[in-house]
Design an enzyme around this catalytic site. Structure first.
Site, mmCIF file in Angstrom:
data_model
loop_
_atom_site.group_PDB
_atom_site.id
_atom_site.type_symbol
_atom_site.label_atom_id
_atom_site.label_comp_id
_atom_site.label_asym_id
_atom_site.label_seq_id
_atom_site.Cartn_x
_atom_site.Cartn_y
_atom_site.Cartn_z
ATOM 1 N N LEU A 125 2.190 -58.691 -39.619
ATOM 2 C CA LEU A 125 1.628 -58.658 -38.271
ATOM 3 C C LEU A 125 2.663 -58.127 -37.287
ATOM 4 O O LEU A 125 2.334 -57.390 -36.345
ATOM 5 C CB LEU A 125 1.170 -60.059 -37.856
ATOM 6 N N ARG B 46 8.708 -64.398 -51.347
ATOM 7 C CA ARG B 46 7.509 -64.377 -52.178
ATOM 8 C C ARG B 46 7.768 -63.872 -53.596
ATOM 9 O O ARG B 46 7.191 -64.382 -54.551
ATOM 10 C CB ARG B 46 6.440 -63.513 -51.493
#
Length: 644
Positions: A448, A337
């Site tokens: 997560l 990212r």
């Protein structure tokens, strides 16, 4: 002061197994004598509360939403990583460990990251057993897709709703324990302070968001699982209620805050459209599997696009710059990212941005639709395409999406050791609330993974070691520390309510966000950070003179809630700038323009900055004290990160 992370000795693959054996255990019959406080009921907090109650502890769980189902974990879209190697494409626990260490630009602990990769395989089994409807491939096995920073497919997903489905799994486990009476759930309740007795965390102070009642709650241990602090930037992908208050108040009680400047900019967000916005919308990183990122090759073409004289479909292939594929042929559009975000900014800075604002690049699915067919693309990404259409009124099946980076996740957080314990005994931090597993840049689909690893598979072991040490003697709720901390909280609330200036809380929050984005966002300089430090200091002083806080305490009062949270953001913003100024290197999401390679990539300084920066609060308006945890790389070789 050099911090001890308490990482076990021995081979990397044996550290966690050996450590679990060395930890003290609590007799099953004694577990019911312990009270545990869990603040936050997203994936980390919900998993921890359910797991600890299942073991037999008495759990009190708190969230400021009206239901644990509304925790911000629900917003995660694209998937959760695990080293199952269902695809037979070369994945392994070690490869997930290595990709995560490399993706974090070698600013995370080896021991923590290997444990995360090791327990990832158990997380998937746990969630499947709970009924989480992961996507499956034709043979019935769970399907996988690729995410940034990896050359294997290890991301398990439930369309674009993975966070929601995982949260429902944890919520069902939590509800079971609520029904059994082992968890007492406090909704619409915000934690405002930590109570310490003899240096140990023994409780919290809360405010009932319905009637304003200030309450004290005691426990043998306090677990914070309250998420990240990305809303310090005002515009981010976080829910509007997401805040730093629980972690920051713990910090002001002595918990070290680690690597606060490590914030993640997500490359695929719907661009800002105007001053009316209070948050931004994320488009899942999974879209970069089939979507191609590009910008016009020339400024002239970009200007025609911005003026509406051309449409994206009119631009010939030779006139398009697929800049990620061009610069990083090995990873292409699936670079991490931070790399994708910086390159998108480079296109806009080069005046080749698209959209009426010029602050966007294209994410194009024309090739995928031609190759796979519209139905296949819709089956993979349909709900994400629908969301984009609802927000922009543009059809991504017939024209490219417009995307631009935005603040998303925070890698910094409360400092914790290998046991997830802060430096305050009895106070633990889980999930995004702590700093521990992602270094300077989180790989997609790892949030997560960390939240559930901490809640389901780490804290049930490590907390027991602390509890066995202190013993089950009840905490005295009448101890003077509770009354003293409660009164300090009341005094603070009354101070906020006494402010009757002319500027709204949101106005200050927006002003802070603009400063943070401009000077402590995607690119940082010594000059800019120094300027930001002064601007935030002035803004904070002005806040306490000129903000208006309407209403009373004994009612639903969003203005009061926001005022406390923004006051904390103003203090945090200064620390983030201090941390970014101190770290005179580039690494991951922390990009100092003074420290880059000739190709414009992040240039680390391992000789001087291979450490965790843990900051100690001393007093209001006093410089914080820096403590360092030196990062020891025994199993991976420090090297310049390359995705070419």
């Amino acid at each position: 002061m050099s911090l001890d992370a308490k990482i076990p000795k021995g081979p990397l693959a044996e550290k966690w197994s050996k450590h679990k054996f060395d930890l003290k255990l609590v007799n099953p019959a004694n577990k019911r004598k312990y009270d545990i406080i869990v603040v936050g009921t997203g994936l980390a907090g919900g998993a921890a509360a359910a797991s600890l109650a299942e073991l037999g502890y008495n759990v009190k769980a708190f969230c400021f939403q009206d239901s644990p189902r509304r925790a911000h974990s629900i917003a995660a879209q694209g998937g959760i990583n695990a080293a199952k190697n269902y695809q037979n494409d070369g994945d392994s626990v070690y490869r997930l460990f290595y990709d995560t260490i490399k993706g974090g630009d070698y600013r995370a602990r080896e021991g923590n990251v290997y444990r995360l990769a090791e327990v990832s395989v158990n997380i998937i089994d746990q969630c499947v057993a709970q009924g989480v409807p992961f996507a499956r491939e034709y043979g019935g096995l769970l399907d996988n897709r690729s995410f940034g920073g990896s050359q294997v497919s290890r991301t398990f997903y439930a369309r674009g709703q993975t966070g929601q489905q995982l949260l429902l799994g944890a919520y069902s486990a939590l509800n079971r324990q609520i029904h059994l009476g082992k968890v007492k759930m406090y909704t619409r309740t915000e934690m405002l302070d930590v109570v310490k007795i003899d240096g140990h965390a023994k409780g919290i102070i809360t405010r009932n968001l319905i009637n304003g009642e200030i309450e004290t709650h005691s426990g043998h241990a306090v677990l914070l699982a309250t998420g990240g602090y990305g809303n310090v930037f005002y515009l981010s992908t976080n829910a509007m209620g997401s805040n730093v208050t629980a972690a920051w108040r713990a910090h002001k009680r002595g918990a070290f805050f680690a690597n606060p400047c490590f914030t993640q900019i997500h490359p695929t967000c719907i661009p800002v459209t105007g001053d009316h916005q209070s948050k931004l919308t994320l488009m899942s990183e999974s879209l970069r599997n089939d979507g191609r990122v590009w910008a016009p090759k020339t400024v002239e073409t970009a200007e025609k696009l911005r003026k509406g004289q051309l449409k994206a479909a009119d631009i010939k292939e030779d006139d398009r710059d697929y800049f990620l594929e061009r610069k990083y042929p090995s990873f292409g559009n699936l670079v991490p990212r931070d790399v994708a975000s910086r390159n998108a900014k480079e296109m806009v800075d080069d005046n080749r941005g698209v959209g009426t604002s010029g602050i966007a690049v294209f994410l194009d699915f024309a090739d995928a639709i031609h190759r796979l067919g519209k139905d296949a693309v819709a089956a993979k990404y349909g709900n994400l395409f629908d969301m984009y259409y609802q927000i922009t009124n543009e059809d991504p099946y017939t024209q490219p999406m417009r995307i631009y980076p935005a603040v998303h996740y925070t890698m910094g957080g409360l400092w914790v050791d290998y046991n997830l314990s802060t430096n305050i005994p009895g106070l633990y931090a889980l999930g995004e609330c702590n700093f521990s597993d992602h270094g300077a840049n989180r790989l997609g689909a790892s949030a997560l993974m960390q939240g559930l690893a901490d809640g389901y598979f780490v804290i049930p072991y490590t907390l027991g070691d602390y509890l066995a040490t202190i013993g089950p003697k009840p905490v005295d709720i009448n101890h003077p520390a509770f009354a003293k901390t409660k009164q300090e909280t009341l005094d603070y609330i009354n101070k906020l309510l006494s402010l009757k200036g002319t500027r709204t809380v949101d106005d200050y929050h927006r002003s802070l966000g603009l400063i943070m984005w401009e000077y402590c966002g995607m690119a940082r300089t010594e000059e800019g950070l120094t300027k930001a430090k002064g601007l935030i200091s002035e803004l904070r002083a002005d806040f306490w003179k000129n903000v208006i806080v309407v209403g009373e305490n004994d009612e639903v009062n969003p203005a009061l809630e926001k005022a406390g949270r923004v006051a904390d953001f103003l203090e945090l913003g200064e620390l983030m700038v201090d941390d970014a100024l101190m770290r005179r290197e580039s690494c991951g999401g922390h990009f100092r323009l003074e420290s880059q390679t000739p190709e414009g990539e992040a240039l680390r300084d391992d000789d001087n900055f291979a450490f965790v920066a843990a900051w100690e609060y001393k007093a209001d308006n006093q410089p914080e004290v820096l403590h360092k945890e030196v990062l020891d790389f025994e199993f991976v070789h420090l090297t310049q990160r390359s995705y070419k």
